[in-house]
Design a protein around this motif. Structure first.
Motif, short mmCIF file in Angstrom:
data_model
loop_
_atom_site.label_atom_id
_atom_site.label_comp_id
_atom_site.label_asym_id
_atom_site.label_seq_id
_atom_site.Cartn_x
_atom_site.Cartn_y
_atom_site.Cartn_z
N VAL A 93 -7.01 -8.07 6.79
CA VAL A 93 -6.26 -7.17 7.64
C VAL A 93 -5.42 -6.06 6.73
O VAL A 93 -4.78 -6.38 5.77
CB VAL A 93 -5.22 -8.26 8.15
N PHE A 94 -5.57 -4.99 7.16
CA PHE A 94 -4.96 -3.95 6.51
C PHE A 94 -3.21 -3.39 7.24
O PHE A 94 -3.55 -3.29 8.45
CB PHE A 94 -5.70 -2.46 6.70
N ALA A 95 -2.42 -3.45 6.47
CA ALA A 95 -0.92 -2.99 6.86
C ALA A 95 -0.95 -1.48 6.55
O ALA A 95 -0.99 -1.19 5.60
CB ALA A 95 -0.02 -4.01 6.12
N LEU A 96 -0.51 -0.93 7.69
CA LEU A 96 -0.54 0.59 7.59
C LEU A 96 0.76 0.93 7.93
O LEU A 96 1.56 0.35 8.54
CB LEU A 96 -1.32 1.18 8.57
N GLY A 97 1.56 1.86 7.02
CA GLY A 97 2.85 2.26 7.14
C GLY A 97 3.02 3.47 6.33
O GLY A 97 2.51 3.50 5.04
N ASP A 98 4.00 4.26 6.76
CA ASP A 98 4.42 5.36 5.72
C ASP A 98 3.23 6.26 5.51
O ASP A 98 2.99 6.87 4.27
CB ASP A 98 5.13 4.96 4.53
N GLY A 99 2.14 6.44 6.23
CA GLY A 99 0.94 7.10 6.23
C GLY A 99 0.22 6.63 5.02
O GLY A 99 -0.85 7.59 4.61
N MET A 100 -0.04 5.42 4.70
CA MET A 100 -0.97 4.84 3.83
C MET A 100 -1.12 3.31 4.09
O MET A 100 -0.21 2.70 5.05
CB MET A 100 -0.43 5.13 2.34
N ILE A 101 -2.11 2.93 3.47
CA ILE A 101 -2.44 1.48 3.48
C ILE A 101 -1.40 0.76 2.70
O ILE A 101 -1.66 1.18 1.51
CB ILE A 101 -3.77 1.01 3.07
N ARG A 102 -0.41 0.21 2.97
CA ARG A 102 0.57 -0.48 2.34
C ARG A 102 0.04 -1.70 1.72
O ARG A 102 0.51 -1.96 0.42
CB ARG A 102 1.79 -0.72 3.07
N SER A 103 -0.92 -2.43 2.01
CA SER A 103 -1.37 -3.83 1.69
C SER A 103 -2.40 -4.20 2.09
O SER A 103 -2.83 -3.90 3.38
CB SER A 103 -0.40 -4.79 1.79
#
Length: 267
Positions: A210-220
């Motif tokens: 699972v990719f956590a997306l936020g602030d224009g990037m993959i955060r984790s």
């Protein structure tokens, strides 16, 4: 999953939309992401963070501003049959029967009538709709329409499956049933799958990662520890709940910024 083979890759991808007033709204700046062959991944994140934009770039429905989206090392520049897309909105033709919808992609490819009918009926059987082959979409429930879409995309035999919140509008029991149906079909064909969702439980249940997306990037990126095939019981396990709690900590839950861009860009 073959971890030695990257099937879909984002290389320093930037996407910037421009409003009617001429203001630039950046969604991604140098986003990096790799999806392996035969892998099922989900992308989660708050509304407005760019999940649908990311999927549209992978599908070739939107151009990148800079950087590259690659499939098997070749740059994605336009839609192609090797990438099948399932949207949240119903995308079936109301004037065609269930069977006609499932065979439509094959018909466009010039597959002969007997062969495409055989393939379409096979996939209707896979999604438990063989008895509804002669029904029209208006005669189906919401869950059945989703099954038709899934059958139609799998029948066209894409290499990569791109799914944009396909179960988002369904009630919880129907959604859970279709999640299990999707995994059952996926286990059979093992299509590389990118699945967009707001639902953390759905993402964890379905995915290898699972990719956590936020602030224009993959955060984790979270690796799921659960074996396949999966049963509903894992939803109540301590490991499942711990991963769900960890995911929340990596998501940008602030609506500031996201709310500013919602009118200008896809979610």
């Amino acid at each position: 999953m073959d971890e030695k083979t990257v099937k879909l890759q984002f290389e320093k991808v930037a996407k910037i939309f421009t409003t009617q007033a001429g203001r630039e709204v950046p969604v991604f700046r140098e986003l990096e992401m790799a999806v392996y062959g035969n892998e099922f991944i989900s992308i989660v994140g708050p509304s407005g963070c760019g999940k649908t934009t990311l999927l549209s770039l992978a599908a070739g429905l939107l151009p990148v501003t800079s950087g590259r989206v690659l499939m098997d090392g070749r740059e994605v520049r336009k839609p192609g049959r090797e990438r099948g897309v399932i949207f949240q909105q119903d995308a079936i033709l109301p004037w065609r029967t269930v069977l006609g919808n499932v065979e439509y992609g094959l018909e466009l490819r010039g597959v002969g009538k007997a062969e495409r009918r055989s393939i379409a009926r096979e996939y209707l059987k896979v999604v438990n709709l063989e008895k509804y082959a002669d029904f029209y979409p208006k005669e189906l429930s919401g869950g059945m329409k989703k099954r038709v879409q899934i059958a139609a995309v799998f029948a066209n035999d894409p290499e990569v499956l791109l799914m944009d919140e396909p179960f988002g509008s369904l009630d919880y029991p129907t959604k859970c049933t279709l999640q299990k149906e999707l995994l059952r079909i996926w286990e059979r064909d093992r299509k590389t799958t990118v699945f967009i969702t707001h639902d953390l439980e759905e993402a964890i249940f379905l995915s290898d990662r699972v990719f956590a997306l936020g602030d224009g990037m993959i955060r984790s990126v979270f690796q799921m520890p659960f074996s396949r095939p999966r049963e509903d019981a894992i939803r109540l396990s301590p490991d499942f709940q711990a991963i769900k709690a960890d995911l929340w900590r990596f998501l940008d839950v602030s609506e500031v910024g996201a709310s500013e861009s919602k009118a200008a860009i896809p979610a």
